[in-house]
Design a protein around this motif. Structure first.
Motif, mmCIF file in Angstrom:
data_model
loop_
_atom_site.group_PDB
_atom_site.id
_atom_site.type_symbol
_atom_site.label_atom_id
_atom_site.label_comp_id
_atom_site.label_asym_id
_atom_site.label_seq_id
_atom_site.Cartn_x
_atom_site.Cartn_y
_atom_site.Cartn_z
ATOM 1 N N PRO A 204 0.823 -1.238 0.042
ATOM 2 C CA PRO A 204 0.147 -0.194 -0.079
ATOM 3 C C PRO A 204 0.773 1.552 0.022
ATOM 4 C CG PRO A 204 -0.555 -1.283 1.862
ATOM 5 C CD PRO A 204 0.742 -1.985 1.221
ATOM 6 N N GLN A 205 1.971 1.307 0.659
ATOM 7 C CA GLN A 205 2.903 2.402 0.612
ATOM 8 C C GLN A 205 3.699 2.749 -0.695
ATOM 9 O OE1 GLN A 205 2.611 4.006 3.597
ATOM 10 N NE2 GLN A 205 1.938 2.469 5.027
ATOM 11 N N ARG A 278 8.432 8.700 5.639
ATOM 12 C CA ARG A 278 7.858 9.616 4.584
ATOM 13 C C ARG A 278 8.585 10.869 4.578
ATOM 14 N NH1 ARG A 278 3.448 8.743 1.746
ATOM 15 N NH2 ARG A 278 2.885 6.974 2.617
ATOM 16 N N VAL A 279 8.692 11.544 5.650
ATOM 17 C CA VAL A 279 9.620 12.810 5.655
ATOM 18 C C VAL A 279 10.822 12.682 4.946
ATOM 19 C CG1 VAL A 279 10.503 14.674 7.094
ATOM 20 C CG2 VAL A 279 8.100 13.592 7.637
ATOM 21 N N GLN A 282 10.758 11.982 1.411
ATOM 22 C CA GLN A 282 10.307 13.089 0.749
ATOM 23 C C GLN A 282 11.563 14.230 0.614
ATOM 24 O OE1 GLN A 282 7.101 15.071 2.586
ATOM 25 N NE2 GLN A 282 6.834 16.683 1.126
ATOM 26 N N TYR A 543 18.168 22.922 20.432
ATOM 27 C CA TYR A 543 18.600 21.604 20.591
ATOM 28 C C TYR A 543 20.108 21.401 20.773
ATOM 29 C CZ TYR A 543 13.849 19.694 20.144
ATOM 30 O OH TYR A 543 12.593 19.371 20.325
ATOM 31 N N GLU A 609 14.255 17.464 12.538
ATOM 32 C CA GLU A 609 13.060 18.307 12.858
ATOM 33 C C GLU A 609 11.802 17.465 13.136
ATOM 34 O OE1 GLU A 609 13.716 22.894 11.159
ATOM 35 O OE2 GLU A 609 12.809 21.438 9.871
ATOM 36 N N SER A 610 11.657 16.685 11.967
ATOM 37 C CA SER A 610 10.561 15.724 12.364
ATOM 38 C C SER A 610 10.912 14.496 13.278
ATOM 39 C CB SER A 610 10.089 14.902 10.865
ATOM 40 O OG SER A 610 9.835 15.762 9.885
ATOM 41 N N VAL A 612 12.506 15.035 16.029
ATOM 42 C CA VAL A 612 12.291 15.253 17.424
ATOM 43 C C VAL A 612 10.920 15.218 17.798
ATOM 44 C CG1 VAL A 612 14.411 16.488 17.923
ATOM 45 C CG2 VAL A 612 12.497 17.825 16.795
ATOM 46 N N VAL A 613 10.224 15.866 16.609
ATOM 47 C CA VAL A 613 8.553 15.797 17.288
ATOM 48 C C VAL A 613 7.970 14.377 17.251
ATOM 49 C CG1 VAL A 613 6.343 16.513 16.110
ATOM 50 C CG2 VAL A 613 8.370 17.972 15.790
ATOM 51 N N GLU B 129 -5.285 1.051 4.284
ATOM 52 C CA GLU B 129 -3.818 1.540 4.012
ATOM 53 C C GLU B 129 -3.571 2.033 2.539
ATOM 54 O OE1 GLU B 129 -1.531 1.325 6.166
ATOM 55 O OE2 GLU B 129 -2.666 0.300 7.550
ATOM 56 N N VAL B 130 -4.378 1.910 1.554
ATOM 57 C CA VAL B 130 -4.468 2.513 0.538
ATOM 58 C C VAL B 130 -4.976 3.948 0.722
ATOM 59 C CG1 VAL B 130 -5.324 2.808 -1.849
ATOM 60 C CG2 VAL B 130 -4.653 0.534 -1.110
ATOM 61 N N LYS B 132 -4.854 5.683 3.735
ATOM 62 C CA LYS B 132 -3.868 6.321 4.334
ATOM 63 C C LYS B 132 -2.643 7.050 3.338
ATOM 64 C CE LYS B 132 -3.642 3.951 8.465
ATOM 65 N NZ LYS B 132 -2.880 2.975 9.089
ATOM 66 N N ASN B 133 -2.279 5.994 2.531
ATOM 67 C CA ASN B 133 -1.145 6.406 1.467
ATOM 68 C C ASN B 133 -1.572 7.518 0.728
ATOM 69 O OD1 ASN B 133 1.652 6.051 0.509
ATOM 70 N ND2 ASN B 133 0.207 5.316 -1.422
ATOM 71 N N ALA B 136 -1.727 10.668 2.703
ATOM 72 C CA ALA B 136 -0.218 11.039 2.900
ATOM 73 C C ALA B 136 0.234 11.918 1.577
ATOM 74 C CB ALA B 136 0.607 10.068 3.477
ATOM 75 N N GLU B 137 0.144 11.191 0.520
ATOM 76 C CA GLU B 137 0.616 11.984 -0.529
ATOM 77 C C GLU B 137 -0.081 13.262 -0.953
ATOM 78 O OE1 GLU B 137 0.264 8.944 -3.749
ATOM 79 O OE2 GLU B 137 1.913 7.994 -3.271
ATOM 80 N N GLU B 140 1.469 15.642 1.073
ATOM 81 C CA GLU B 140 2.726 16.258 0.450
ATOM 82 C C GLU B 140 2.947 17.240 -0.277
ATOM 83 O OE1 GLU B 140 4.991 12.798 -0.766
ATOM 84 O OE2 GLU B 140 4.915 11.663 1.273
ATOM 85 N N PRO B 148 5.628 19.513 7.168
ATOM 86 C CA PRO B 148 6.131 18.534 8.143
ATOM 87 C C PRO B 148 6.282 18.773 9.477
ATOM 88 C CG PRO B 148 7.838 18.878 6.540
ATOM 89 C CD PRO B 148 6.553 19.642 5.974
ATOM 90 N N PRO B 149 5.997 18.104 10.695
ATOM 91 C CA PRO B 149 6.267 18.615 11.939
ATOM 92 C C PRO B 149 7.395 19.183 12.113
ATOM 93 C CG PRO B 149 5.902 16.389 11.817
ATOM 94 C CD PRO B 149 5.930 16.656 10.417
ATOM 95 N N ARG B 150 7.531 20.520 12.565
ATOM 96 C CA ARG B 150 8.725 21.041 13.241
ATOM 97 C C ARG B 150 8.700 21.418 14.698
ATOM 98 N NH1 ARG B 150 11.155 21.163 8.650
ATOM 99 N NH2 ARG B 150 10.064 21.993 6.477
ATOM 100 N N PRO B 151 9.843 21.213 15.094
ATOM 101 C CA PRO B 151 9.824 21.450 16.779
ATOM 102 C C PRO B 151 9.302 22.905 16.955
ATOM 103 C CG PRO B 151 12.011 21.315 15.814
ATOM 104 C CD PRO B 151 11.236 20.872 14.941
ATOM 105 N N VAL B 154 5.634 22.754 17.599
ATOM 106 C CA VAL B 154 4.828 22.023 18.827
ATOM 107 C C VAL B 154 5.165 22.439 20.011
ATOM 108 C CG1 VAL B 154 4.544 19.872 17.280
ATOM 109 C CG2 VAL B 154 6.639 20.481 18.707
ATOM 110 N N PHE B 156 6.288 21.235 23.704
ATOM 111 C CA PHE B 156 6.471 19.819 24.580
ATOM 112 C C PHE B 156 6.174 20.195 25.849
ATOM 113 C CE2 PHE B 156 9.231 20.027 20.979
ATOM 114 C CZ PHE B 156 9.471 18.602 20.471
#
Lengths: 625, 187
Positions: A204-205, A278-279, A282, A543, A609-610, A612-613, B129-130, B132-133, B136-137, B140, B148-151, B154, B156
């Motif tokens: 699937p991926q 994925r990150v 990419q 960090y 970066e990804s 640490v998250v 799963e398909v 999900k993929n 995700a695509e 992107e 994408p997640p960056r510190p 977020v 903590f």
């Protein structure tokens, strides 16, 4: 009764008459019920005159014999027929019965699913259908059949008609119909179509995990990656049991030969994290594209265990359509190709020098900028515009990535000791990674290494020997985990539905190589590289990150160093509690400004970066509070 | 069967029974006369006469020896037993056969059901799963406006320290004991 009639007792006239007329006991009963009738019969009997007893019971005997004979004949006939059916026609009839009872049952999944650490499915069996057409069995006109099938199969009607006219039977129309499409074809209710189900591996991926997981071809044979490396573990016992063409009752769960713990639906769990992967993939692809590089890889490892959290490689392929891909992409180059690590190996060398006591962290080194070893010249990469840097601390040597400084440091270690250490670190040996087709690193011959000054000099800044990116990651992990040589791996083991481990591959226990003091000293130097040296592009605000750039010249096919470069960056974080190692290697980035610091370091930064998250690593200040 | 049982009624006993029965009938029909001891006349007398005489010949059973009678009885009992046993066996066999057929069919149905459930489960997993993929695509793509997640994006949070449960647990047993002792006294 017939025998009693012969006895002399019964030769009295009355009894004789009774016997003569109605010898069976049933008649005697009637005599009591209907006395008049009985009298009449008796009278009639008298009138006709007595018959001899022998003569009178002859028809009875005959009748009994006939009945007995018929019954026996019937029994014998049945027996003969039974024998004929069982012994003569048996096999044929069994076969016919089997054919009539056989319904093309959907085969059970043959291979276990592969999931990531979060349980996301990376590879799973699914049912696909092969569609056959038998035009001689069509009840409708071929044009009608073609009209119905055309939109479902996405094949033009004309082409379908053309195919129908080629053969009378057994025309393969589609190889991989999905379950929904097969249901739609079935709902057309057309005669002369045949749907054969089969299990097919599905990813699937798509291309995300292809270089790691590999693929299984149409025949169900694993061809690459973990699919082939863990073929035995992935094969389902239940499938093996169900494969036996047994009675309809022989379902896998009822088969007593399969132990319950293996019949349970297990999955092969990997240590990889889909989100991070994925990150990484990419960002890697973006970097490779931006610099026109030949290929690249980014790896993230948990240094404490050796578990890989991400292993992205470029180029990759779609394992669902492997037949359209370039064969060279099937191998994961992070384990199957060697390269000269260059400056990323310098921290390891410093650790060796510290460990053997050749230097202390506070020692000073003089950097002339250029050295001459016979015909060989060794100089710093920035010699042309900086020249000699003069006196440097060990940290500065790393910070400015001074080749000459490294030569002087390793000069303090005896060549033989240095060589032994390189061997002890596993150079020239397999890392033990669970990915297939791993290539062993190359190290010069011991005599050559020990007897030639230039050999240990070039090795001091990471050239003159080759290893895989995976091995470099493993060596860097020694610095991050306090000195242990861990085995890099992507497979966690077989887990059940509840997520508990049922099987784990055997791995050697991590062997301590460096002392924690040594690694801590090197880590602090690496931190300086990122905070105030060539690794600045990998700084992560808040960090404490340690790192080292690497830009190595590539050896051409002619065996000399050419223009091609291989840039890399390795980083370890967080320095206060080192745990993760991130390594990026970009092969042959295009352009003059392609260095480890400009190509690989930004890539490592975005992956960190990804990381640490996803791994919930708080910033150093927060952690200190 | 019935013919074999008939001779059990002995020939001697029959007239006597008949006579007694006739007497009873007479008394019931004409109680006054019988009490007065007057001679019986008319139909009743005829009846009595007929019954007191020897029974007609056709009613005389074939004389049978007691051994034969006993053997017949035994055989009859045996026959009854065997019949019942046979019936029981037939019923058991039919029941057993029916049960095997039923179980077989149930098993077939259940395994078909299980198979279809497994197939559906497999299909669901694949589809999820398909999906999900695909998501995700989609995420992107730069046009999706996601990153994408960056510190820096977020927060903590330090997990709060677990409260020690010793302080809260300790009083419970000490309170509970007197409460249970006092409970009956309160009312």
């Amino acid at each position: 009764m017939a025998s009693s009639a012969d006895s002399p007792f019964l030769k009295k006239p009355l009894l004789r008459k009774q016997l003569k007329k109605q010898p069976l006991w049933g008649k005697r009963l009637r005599r009591h019920r209907h006395p008049n009738k009985q009298r009449q019969t008796q009278r009639q009997g008298r009138g006709q005159g007595p018959r001899s007893p022998v003569k009178s019971h002859q028809p009875t005997r005959l009748r009994a014999l006939i009945v007995w004979g018929l019954l026996m004949l019937g029994i014998v006939a049945l027996g003969v027929r039974l024998a004929h059916l069982q012994l003569v026609q048996g096999p044929t009839l069994t076969q016919i019965a089997r054919q009539q009872q056989f319904t093309p049952d959907v085969p059970r999944p043959a291979r276990r699913p592969i999931v990531d650490r979060e349980g996301n499915v990376l590879a799973v069996d699914r049912i696909i259908y092969t569609l056959y057409a038998h035009p001689q069995l069509f009840q409708k006109a071929p044009a009608e059949v073609a009209e119905g099938l055309s939109p479902l199969l996405e094949i033009p009607q004309d082409e379908l008609l053309n195919r129908f006219s080629q053969q009378k039977s057994g025309i393969q129309l589609s190889l991989d119909l999905s379950q929904e499409a097969a249901e739609r074809v079935r709902n057309l209710r057309l005669d002369g179509l045949e749907l054969l189900p089969q299990q097919q591996r599905f990813y699937p991926q798509q291309s995300l995990f292809a270089p790691i997981v590999g693929f299984v071809n149409v025949e169900g044979v694993p061809q690459a990656g973990l699919e082939s490396a863990f073929e035995k573990e992935l094969l389902m016992e239940a499938a093996a049991a169900a494969a036996v063409p047994a009675a309809p009752l022989a379902a896998g769960s009822l088969n007593p030969t399969v132990p319950p713990e293996l019949a349970a639906p297990l999955k092969l769990q990997l240590t990889l994290d889909s989100r991070l992967q994925r990150v990484a993939q990419q960002e890697l692809q973006a970097t490779v594209d931006r610099h026109g590089a030949k290929r690249g890889t980014v790896m993230v490892m948990d240094a404490q265990t050796g578990a890989l959290l991400a292993l992205a490689t470029s180029p990759t392929y779609d394992p669902n359509r492997y037949y359209e891909s370039d064969i060279t992409t099937f191998r994961n180059w992070a384990v199957s190709d060697l390269y000269e690590p260059g400056s990323t190996f310098k921290p390891i060398n410093i650790a060796i020098a510290l460990e053997v006591g050749a230097i202390t962290p506070d020692d000073g080194i003089y950097d002339e900028g250029r050295l001459q070893f016979g015909e060989w010249t060794i100089q710093n990469s920035d010699f042309s515009h900086v020249g000699g840097r003069g006196p440097l601390s060990i940290t500065d040597v790393l910070k400015y990535s001074s080749n000459v400084g490294m030569v002087h440091i390793m000069d303090r270690v005896r060549s033989a000791t240095y060589f032994d250490w390189l061997q002890r670190l596993g150079l020239g040996r397999s890392t033990g990674v669970d990915l297939p087709s791993e290539v062993v690193g190359q190290l010069k011959d011991r005599d050559q290494f020990v007897n030639s000054d230039v050999e240990s000099a070039t090795a001091s800044f990471g050239q003159g020997f080759a290893l895989t990116p995976m091995q470099l990651l493993q060596l860097q992990a020694i610095l991050a985990n306090g000195g242990k040589l861990v085995t890099p791996h992507v497979v966690q083991g077989l887990v059940d539905d509840k997520g508990s481990l049922r099987w784990q591959p055997d791995r050697p226990t991590p062997q301590p190589v460096f002392s924690p003091e040594t690694t801590q000293a090197v880590l602090e130097m690496m931190e300086a590289v990122v905070s105030d040296g060539t690794g600045k592009p990998a700084q992560l605000p808040g960090y404490r990150v340690g790192g080292k750039t690497g830009t190595a010249q590539k050896v051409t096919e002619a065996g000399v160093y050419g223009n091609g470069r291989i840039t890399s960056f390795v980083s370890i974080l967080p320095i206060e509690a080192p745990r993760y190692v991130v390594l990026a290697v970009i092969d042959e980035p295009f352009g003059d400004n392609a260095y480890g610091s400009t190509v690989a370091a930004p890539l490592v930064k975005s992956v960190m970066e990804s990381l640490v998250v996803i791994q919930r690593i708080p910033p150093a200040q927060a952690a200190a509070q | 069967m019935s013919a074999a049982l008939k001779p059990r009624i002995s020939a001697q006993s029959r007239p006597r029974n008949f006579r007694e029965a006739a007497d009873r009938v007479t008394v019931l029909a004409n109680p006054a006369r019988s009490q007065a001891g007057q001679p019986l006349t008319g139909l009743v007398e005829l009846n009595r006469k007929a019954l007191t005489e020897a029974p007609p010949r056709h009613l005389q059973a074939v004389p049978s020896t007691p051994t034969w009678s006993r053997r017949t009885q035994l055989l009859a009992a045996f026959n009854t037993g065997i019949s019942m046993l046979t019936s029981l066996l037939v019923v058991t066999a039919l029941g057993g056969y029916g049960y095997t057929v039923y179980v077989d069919r149930q098993l077939d149905e259940s395994s078909a059901h299980l198979n279809s459930l497994q197939r559906n489960g497999q299909q669901l997993t694949t589809m999820s799963e398909v999906l999900k993929n695909y998501m995700a695509e989609q995420a992107e793509r730069p046009s999706a406006g996601l990153q994408p997640p960056r510190p820096t994006n977020v927060i903590f949070l330090k997990p709060a320290q677990r409260r020690t449960s010793a302080g809260t647990e300790a009083p419970i047993p000490t309170e509970a004991k007197p409460a249970s002792r006092l409970a009956p006294l309160g009312y």
